[in-house]
Design an enzyme around this catalytic site. Structure first.
Site, PDB file in Angstrom:
ATOM      1  N   CYS A  12       0.840  -1.211   0.000  1.00 17.96           N
ATOM      2  CA  CYS A  12       0.000   0.000   0.000  1.00 17.96           C
ATOM      3  C   CYS A  12       0.869   1.254   0.000  1.00 17.96           C
ATOM      4  O   CYS A  12       1.399   1.651   1.042  1.00 17.96           O
ATOM      5  CB  CYS A  12      -0.915  -0.030   1.221  1.00 17.96           C
ATOM      6  SG  CYS A  12      -1.903   1.453   1.428  1.00 17.96           S
TER       7      CYS A  12
ATOM      8  N   CYS B  34      -0.363   4.120   2.151  1.00 18.19           N
ATOM      9  CA  CYS B  34      -0.116   3.928   3.584  1.00 18.19           C
ATOM     10  C   CYS B  34       1.357   4.172   3.926  1.00 18.19           C
ATOM     11  O   CYS B  34       1.669   4.797   4.931  1.00 18.19           O
ATOM     12  CB  CYS B  34      -0.459   2.501   4.005  1.00 18.19           C
ATOM     13  SG  CYS B  34      -2.041   1.912   3.413  1.00 18.19           S
ATOM     14  N   ASP B  35       2.259   3.626   3.132  1.00 15.89           N
ATOM     15  CA  ASP B  35       3.658   3.549   3.555  1.00 15.89           C
ATOM     16  C   ASP B  35       4.634   4.372   2.712  1.00 15.89           C
ATOM     17  O   ASP B  35       5.827   4.411   3.012  1.00 15.89           O
ATOM     18  CB  ASP B  35       4.114   2.070   3.526  1.00 15.89           C
ATOM     19  CG  ASP B  35       3.330   1.243   4.543  1.00 15.89           C
ATOM     20  OD1 ASP B  35       2.923   1.810   5.574  1.00 15.89           O
ATOM     21  OD2 ASP B  35       3.106   0.048   4.305  1.00 15.89           O
TER      22      ASP B  35
HETATM   23  C1  LIG Z   1       1.323  -3.860   5.323  1.00 21.49           C
HETATM   24  C2  LIG Z   1       0.104  -2.967   5.334  1.00 21.49           C
HETATM   25  C3  LIG Z   1       0.200  -1.684   5.810  1.00 21.49           C
HETATM   26  C4  LIG Z   1      -0.911  -0.865   5.846  1.00 21.49           C
HETATM   27  N1  LIG Z   1      -0.785   0.395   6.347  1.00 21.49           N
HETATM   28  C5  LIG Z   1      -1.859   1.199   6.402  1.00 21.49           C
HETATM   29  C6  LIG Z   1      -1.743   2.526   6.929  1.00 21.49           C
HETATM   30  O1  LIG Z   1      -0.674   2.958   7.359  1.00 21.49           O
HETATM   31  N2  LIG Z   1      -2.866   3.295   6.922  1.00 21.49           N
HETATM   32  C7  LIG Z   1      -4.075   2.870   6.414  1.00 21.49           C
HETATM   33  O2  LIG Z   1      -5.049   3.618   6.448  1.00 21.49           O
HETATM   34  N3  LIG Z   1      -4.199   1.632   5.917  1.00 21.49           N
HETATM   35  C8  LIG Z   1      -3.132   0.790   5.887  1.00 21.49           C
HETATM   36  N4  LIG Z   1      -3.255  -0.460   5.337  1.00 21.49           N
HETATM   37  C9  LIG Z   1      -4.553  -0.856   4.776  1.00 21.49           C
HETATM   38  C10 LIG Z   1      -5.486  -1.290   5.912  1.00 21.49           C
HETATM   39  O3  LIG Z   1      -4.821  -2.220   6.717  1.00 21.49           O
HETATM   40  C11 LIG Z   1      -6.759  -1.887   5.347  1.00 21.49           C
HETATM   41  O4  LIG Z   1      -7.420  -0.940   4.533  1.00 21.49           O
HETATM   42  C12 LIG Z   1      -7.707  -2.288   6.476  1.00 21.49           C
HETATM   43  O5  LIG Z   1      -7.046  -3.195   7.359  1.00 21.49           O
HETATM   44  C13 LIG Z   1      -8.955  -2.975   5.948  1.00 21.49           C
HETATM   45  O6  LIG Z   1      -9.715  -3.349   7.060  1.00 21.49           O
HETATM   46  P1  LIG Z   1     -10.847  -4.457   6.937  1.00 21.49           P
HETATM   47  O7  LIG Z   1     -11.424  -4.563   8.300  1.00 21.49           O
HETATM   48  O8  LIG Z   1     -11.756  -4.132   5.821  1.00 21.49           O
HETATM   49  O9  LIG Z   1     -10.129  -5.802   6.512  1.00 21.49           O
HETATM   50  P2  LIG Z   1      -8.883  -6.604   7.119  1.00 21.49           P
HETATM   51  O10 LIG Z   1      -7.993  -5.750   7.921  1.00 21.49           O
HETATM   52  O11 LIG Z   1      -8.321  -7.325   5.954  1.00 21.49           O
HETATM   53  O12 LIG Z   1      -9.561  -7.674   8.117  1.00 21.49           O
HETATM   54  C14 LIG Z   1     -10.293  -8.758   7.625  1.00 21.49           C
HETATM   55  C15 LIG Z   1     -10.765  -9.626   8.787  1.00 21.49           C
HETATM   56  O13 LIG Z   1     -11.667 -10.602   8.270  1.00 21.49           O
HETATM   57  C16 LIG Z   1     -11.346 -11.862   8.800  1.00 21.49           C
HETATM   58  N5  LIG Z   1     -11.798 -12.900   7.857  1.00 21.49           N
HETATM   59  C17 LIG Z   1     -11.422 -13.095   6.571  1.00 21.49           C
HETATM   60  N6  LIG Z   1     -12.070 -14.156   6.042  1.00 21.49           N
HETATM   61  C18 LIG Z   1     -12.891 -14.631   7.015  1.00 21.49           C
HETATM   62  C19 LIG Z   1     -13.807 -15.706   7.090  1.00 21.49           C
HETATM   63  N7  LIG Z   1     -14.055 -16.529   6.052  1.00 21.49           N
HETATM   64  N8  LIG Z   1     -14.464 -15.926   8.272  1.00 21.49           N
HETATM   65  C20 LIG Z   1     -14.237 -15.121   9.352  1.00 21.49           C
HETATM   66  N9  LIG Z   1     -13.389 -14.060   9.312  1.00 21.49           N
HETATM   67  C21 LIG Z   1     -12.719 -13.828   8.168  1.00 21.49           C
HETATM   68  C22 LIG Z   1      -9.842 -11.827   9.012  1.00 21.49           C
HETATM   69  O14 LIG Z   1      -9.457 -12.795   9.975  1.00 21.49           O
HETATM   70  C23 LIG Z   1      -9.665 -10.389   9.503  1.00 21.49           C
HETATM   71  O15 LIG Z   1      -9.898 -10.353  10.892  1.00 21.49           O
HETATM   72  C24 LIG Z   1      -2.163  -1.318   5.327  1.00 21.49           C
HETATM   73  C25 LIG Z   1      -2.273  -2.616   4.822  1.00 21.49           C
HETATM   74  C26 LIG Z   1      -1.159  -3.448   4.840  1.00 21.49           C
HETATM   75  C27 LIG Z   1      -1.297  -4.854   4.308  1.00 21.49           C
END
Ligand SMILES: Cc1cc2nc3c(=O)[nH]c(=O)nc-3n(C[C@H](O)[C@H](O)[C@H](O)COP(=O)(O)OP(=O)(O)OC[C@H]3O[C@@H](n4cnc5c(N)ncnc54)[C@H](O)[C@@H]3O)c2cc1C
Length: 360
Positions: free
Chosen positions: A140, A143-144
Site C-alpha cells: 500500500c 499507507c507507507d
Molecule cells: C502492510 C500494510 C500496511 C498498511 N498500512 C496502512 C496505513 O498505514 N494506513 C491505512 O489507512 N491503511 C493501511 N493499510 C490498509 C489497511 O490495513 C486496510 O485498509 C484495512 O485493514 C482494511 O480493514 P478491513 O477490516 O476491511 O479488513 P482486514 O484488515 O483485511 O480484516 C479482515 C478480517 O476478516 C477476517 N476474515 C477473513 N475471512 C474470514 C472468514 N471466512 N471468516 C471469518 N473471518 C474472516 C480476518 O481474519 C480479519 O480479521 C495497510 C495494509 C497493509 C497490508
C-alpha cells in the site's frame, strides 16, 4: 451443509476483526445489539502486518497497527461485543435466520449479518517477503510511501494499481522502478501513458523479484532480480528439471541459459499485483459479487448488499480506497444500517415475506 437449529439466534453477527469489523462492533454494541464477532484466520486483519500507522485521525505521533487494533477490540468489548475464534466456511442465506457454518463444524445463526472480511493483497512469492512485510515491503503506497522519502524503491506489477502506486511514490522516493515480468504493461492505456511519461518512473522489463534482502532492524537493504529476454523468468527457473532449493539456483541459471540475476540496492518494495476479496463463502448466495470478487453494495451511501439483512464494510466492498480510516467509516455505517434494518418488520419474517413487503 446442515444447520444446527439449536444454535441461539443473534441480532447481529460481524465477520472479521479488522478495522471495519471492530468499528461495526463498537457501534452495534453501543446500540445494545450484543454483537457476536468472528475473528477469522487473521485476528486483527491487515493492520497487524504493519508497524506504524501515521494517517489514522487522532494519533499525531502515529500508532502501531497492532496497538490500534487492540484498542479497538477493548473498546468494543467494553460495550458488550463478544469475540470468538471462528472462520466462516459456508453460509446459508436463503432463509432466516441466516446460518454461518464455521470451519470448526459449529453453526452460528443471526438475523443481520455484517461482512467485514477484507481483501488479501497478492504477494509475489519472493524469498524474504514474509519476514520483511511491514519492514520495507508494503502492499500500500498510500499507507507507507511517506516512510520512503529519499529512497530508491521498486514497484512490482504491470497493471493499473502498480502504475498508481508508482506515480504516487514519485512524491517521496528518489527513484521509482517498475519491475514487470513481461515487456508490455497490462495497465489501461491512460495509466500506462501517464507512468511511462513520468520522469521519475523507470521500468525493468521481463524481470521478476527473486529475493528481498534485509532484516527487521535495518528494513530492506536490496533485492535480487532475475530477467530473461522472453519474459516470465521465474517460470523458466521453476520449469528447470533440477532441484528447487536456493542452493540449486546457480545451477538452474546456467541450465536455463539467458536468465540474468542482478542485485539492486533499494530501500523499499511495493507490491501492486492486486487484491483478492475474502468472499469465497458468499459464492452461490444472493449476495452479489463484482467480477473482482468484491461485494456489491446498493447505489448511494449505504452498506446494504443485494440481500436484505446482509451488510458489507471495509476492503471487502471497496476496491478503490482500501484505508483503515475508510474501513472504520464503512464499519460504523454497516452497524447503523443493520440497526435500522432490524427495526423493520421484514427483519423477523422469512425471505419470502420480506420479498412480498418489498413488492408492495
Ligand atoms: C502492510 C500494510 C500496511 C498498511 N498500512 C496502512 C496505513 O498505514 N494506513 C491505512 O489507512 N491503511 C493501511 N493499510 C490498509 C489497511 O490495513 C486496510 O485498509 C484495512 O485493514 C482494511 O480493514 P478491513 O477490516 O476491511 O479488513 P482486514 O484488515 O483485511 O480484516 C479482515 C478480517 O476478516 C477476517 N476474515 C477473513 N475471512 C474470514 C472468514 N471466512 N471468516 C471469518 N473471518 C474472516 C480476518 O481474519 C480479519 O480479521 C495497510 C495494509 C497493509 C497490508
Amino acid at each position: 451443509m446442515n444447520g444446527d437449529s439449536n444454535a441461539p439466534v443473534r441480532d447481529v453477527v460481524i465477520v472479521g476483526t479488522g478495522v471495519a469489523g471492530l468499528s461495526a462492533a463498537v457501534y452495534a454494541a453501543r446500540a445494545d445489539l450484543e454483537p457476536l464477532v468472528l475473528e477469522g484466520p487473521e485476528p486483527g486483519g491487515q493492520l497487524t502486518l504493519t508497524t506504524d500507522v501515521e494517517n489514522f485521525l487522532g494519533f499525531p505521533e502515529g500508532v502501531g497497527g497492532m496497538e490500534l487494533i487492540q484498542r479497538g477490540k477493548e473498546q468494543a468489548s467494553r460495550f458488550g461485543a463478544e469475540f470468538v475464534h471462528g472462520t466462516v466456511a459456508d453460509a446459508t442465506l436463503d432463509d432466516r435466520p441466516f446460518e454461518l457454518h464455521l470451519s470448526n463444524g459449529e453453526t452460528r445463526r443471526t438475523r443481520a449479518l455484517i461482512v467485514a472480511t477484507g481483501a488479501s493483497a497478492r504477494w509475489v512469492g519472493a524469498e524474504g517477503e514474509a519476514d520483511l512485510m511491514g519492514y520495507g515491503v508494503s502492499t500500500c503506497a498510500t499507507c507507507d510511501g511517506a516512510f520512503h522519502r529519499g529512497d530508491d524503491v521498486l514497484v512490482i506489477g504491470g497493471g493499473d494499481s502498480a502504475m498508481e502506486e508508482a506515480l504516487f511514490l514519485t512524491k517521496f522516493a528518489d527513484s521509482v522502478t517498475v519491475v514487470h515480468r513481461r515487456d508490455e504493461l497490462r495497465a489501461s492505456e491512460v495509466m500506462a501513458k501517464r507512468a511511462r511519461g513520468h520522469d521519475g518512473v523507470s521500468f525493468r522489463w521481463n524481470s521478476e523479484l527473486l529475493e528481498i534482502h534485509g532484516s527487521k532492524d535495518e528494513g530492506v537493504t536490496g533485492v535480487t532480480l532475475i530477467s530473461h529476454p522472453d519474459g516470465y523468468p521465474r517460470q523458466k527457473l521453476e520449469a528447470s528439471p533440477t532441484g528447487d532449493g536456493p542452493a540449486d539456483r546457480a545451477a538452474k541459471t546456467r541450465e536455463t541459459g539467458g536468465i540474468e540475476r542482478e542485485f539492486l540496492d533499494v530501500g523499499g518494495i511495493f507490491y501492486g499485483v492486486g487484491h483478492v476479496p475474502n468472499t469465497d463463502f458468499l459464492e452461490g448466495t444472493a449476495v452479489e459479487l463484482a467480477d473482482t470478487g468484491h461485494i456489491e453494495t446498493q447505489a448511494g451511501m449505504t452498506t446494504e448488499t443485494t440481500l436484505d439483512g446482509v451488510f458489507a464494510a471495509g476492503d471487502v466492498m471497496d476496491p478503490d480506497y482500501r484505508q483503515a480510516i475508510t474501513s472504520a467509516g464503512t464499519g460504523s455505517m454497516a452497524a447503523l444500517d443493520a440497526e435500522d434494518w432490524l427495526e423493520q418488520p421484514a427483519a423477523s419474517g422469512s425471505i419470502a415475506a420480506s420479498e412480498a413487503i418489498a413488492d408492495d
